[in-house]
Design a protein around this motif. Structure first.
Motif, short mmCIF file in Angstrom:
data_model
loop_
_atom_site.label_atom_id
_atom_site.label_comp_id
_atom_site.label_asym_id
_atom_site.label_seq_id
_atom_site.Cartn_x
_atom_site.Cartn_y
_atom_site.Cartn_z
N ALA A 149 0.82 -1.21 0.00
CA ALA A 149 0.00 0.00 0.00
C ALA A 149 0.86 1.26 0.00
CB ALA A 149 -0.93 0.00 1.21
N ALA A 277 -6.85 0.54 2.77
CA ALA A 277 -7.49 -0.15 1.65
C ALA A 277 -7.51 0.71 0.39
CB ALA A 277 -8.91 -0.57 2.04
N LEU A 280 -4.15 0.57 -1.47
CA LEU A 280 -3.67 -0.74 -1.92
C LEU A 280 -4.24 -1.01 -3.31
CD1 LEU A 280 -2.05 -3.24 -1.32
CD2 LEU A 280 -4.04 -4.23 -0.21
N HIS A 304 -10.40 -6.82 2.18
CA HIS A 304 -10.28 -7.33 0.82
C HIS A 304 -11.31 -6.66 -0.09
CE1 HIS A 304 -9.47 -10.49 -2.23
NE2 HIS A 304 -10.76 -10.36 -2.50
N ALA A 307 -10.45 -2.86 -0.66
CA ALA A 307 -9.18 -2.51 -1.31
C ALA A 307 -9.41 -2.01 -2.73
CB ALA A 307 -8.24 -3.72 -1.32
N SER A 309 -7.56 -2.53 -5.26
CA SER A 309 -6.99 -3.43 -6.25
C SER A 309 -8.03 -3.80 -7.31
CB SER A 309 -6.50 -4.72 -5.58
OG SER A 309 -5.62 -4.44 -4.51
N LYS A 312 -8.53 -9.07 -7.67
CA LYS A 312 -8.60 -9.65 -6.33
C LYS A 312 -9.13 -11.06 -6.41
CE LYS A 312 -11.02 -6.00 -4.74
NZ LYS A 312 -11.70 -5.07 -3.80
#
Length: 355
Positions: A149, A277, A280, A304, A307, A309, A312
């Motif tokens: 992150a 989060a 990241l 999760h 995040a 991202s 995932k």
């Protein structure tokens, strides 16, 4: 929490280490892969493994800073290092070392940032890669997520193995236990750090089923099969290899992560910048054990899902026989090596190398 005198904990550490040496003498010690060991900085060494694929993808494995790193390479058939090498990767393993007096002020800024960044830079220099994937277990996975992150320019992706990311009162066995303890900002311990036996006592008290009852149940289930029993005894030997935690890192984990849940809230400041989060952005894979009280799904999935991202993935691990402690089964379990690791490594090597 009432703590035993530091001298008693030191003696307990010594007794457990001596018991571990007895296990070694009886043939239950680790059977590790030969490596070159690089001294990176006070507090950390790096194991570099010879690879048959000099152009393969690099990877940096990040253990929790609580016991010895050879749990990732405990014997050839149950070695994450070996699986990565077989997959054609160039493997590097972080080894956290006993903290001296100078490292007692090392906290998250060092363990989740500076020391990991030093390791990443060595890996990139040795391999020519611009960025490197991190694979972290437990608190080592938490550190990996914080580092990614903070430094997405250095990290290709992260694979987190039962790594707590969301804390607070509803996120696992340790959180209510920690909430009931006195402030950890000044633990009444010697300058040598927090004894490993204290951490064992905390774990056994917070999650007695997972760290006590399950261990003996697993022994009974393993006893009939010599191969499974041998792996059980090797992991049990590893549990006796105590490791002191720097006082400031202990304080940061308790106060900034468990009590304040700063990483999930995005208020964790690392090297002058807030991380969480929202920062990241690298691809992320989480391995969860739905049965775990130590790192339950609720301590992983909210982060999760939050995040940033774009890529995932979640994999489930449902346990093994012969692992002594189910929390490390993802590293040393026969089922994990047969079913889980091919998926993890396939995901890592199938990702694009640049963004």
């Amino acid at each position: 929490m009432t703590r035993l005198p530091d001298i008693a904990l030191d003696m307990l550490d010594q007794i457990r280490r001596a018991t571990g040496l007895l296990f070694d003498a009886l043939g239950s010690g680790p059977r590790t892969t030969p490596s070159t060991v690089l001294n990176i900085a006070p507090g950390v060494r790096l194991h570099v493994y010879p690879s048959a694929s000099p152009s393969g993808s690099p990877v940096l494995l990040v253990p929790a800073p609580i016991k010895r790193s050879y749990i990732w390479d405990i014997e050839p058939d149950l070695s994450v290092v070996a699986r990565c090498l077989e997959h054609g990767m160039r493997v590097h393993l972080v080894e956290w070392t006993d903290p001296g007096r100078a490292q007692q002020r090392f906290g998250l800024d060092q363990y989740a940032d500076r020391l990991l960044v030093e390791c990443l830079r060595v890996v990139t220099e040795r391999t020519g890669a611009q960025r490197v994937p991190l694979v972290g277990h437990s608190l080592g996975g938490t550190f990996s997520a914080v580092c990614a992150a903070r430094h997405p320019d250095l990290v290709t992706a992260i694979a987190l193995l039962e790594a707590p990311l969301h804390f607070g009162t509803d996120a696992g066995a340790f959180t209510p236990f920690v909430s009931a303890t006195p402030a950890a900002s000044s633990p009444p311990l010697s300058a040598g750090g927090v004894p490993g036996s204290l951490l064992d006592i905390v774990a056994a008290t917070a999650a007695p089923a997972e760290f006590q009852l399950d261990r003996w149940t697993d022994f009974v289930r393993s006893a009939a099969d010599p191969v499974t029993l041998a792996s059980y005894l090797r992991v049990l030997r590893w549990t006796m290899d105590e490791f002191r935690l720097p006082e400031h890192l202990f304080s940061d984990v308790v106060e900034r992560l468990y009590r304040a849940d700063e990483f999930m809230r995005g208020t964790l400041v690392v090297d002058g910048r807030p991380v969480g989060a929202a920062t990241l952005v690298v691809p992320m894979l989480n391995v969860v054990d739905p049965r775990s009280d130590v790192v339950p799904t609720c301590s992983i999935m909210p982060f999760h899902e939050a995040a940033a991202s774009a890529e995932k993935r979640v994999l489930e691990y449902h346990g093994d026989t012969g692992v002594a402690v189910q929390h490390v089964g993802v590293l040393v379990g026969h089922n994990a090596h047969r079913d889980l690791w091919p998926e993890i490594l396939g995901w890592l090597t199938g990702l694009p190398t640049s963004r």
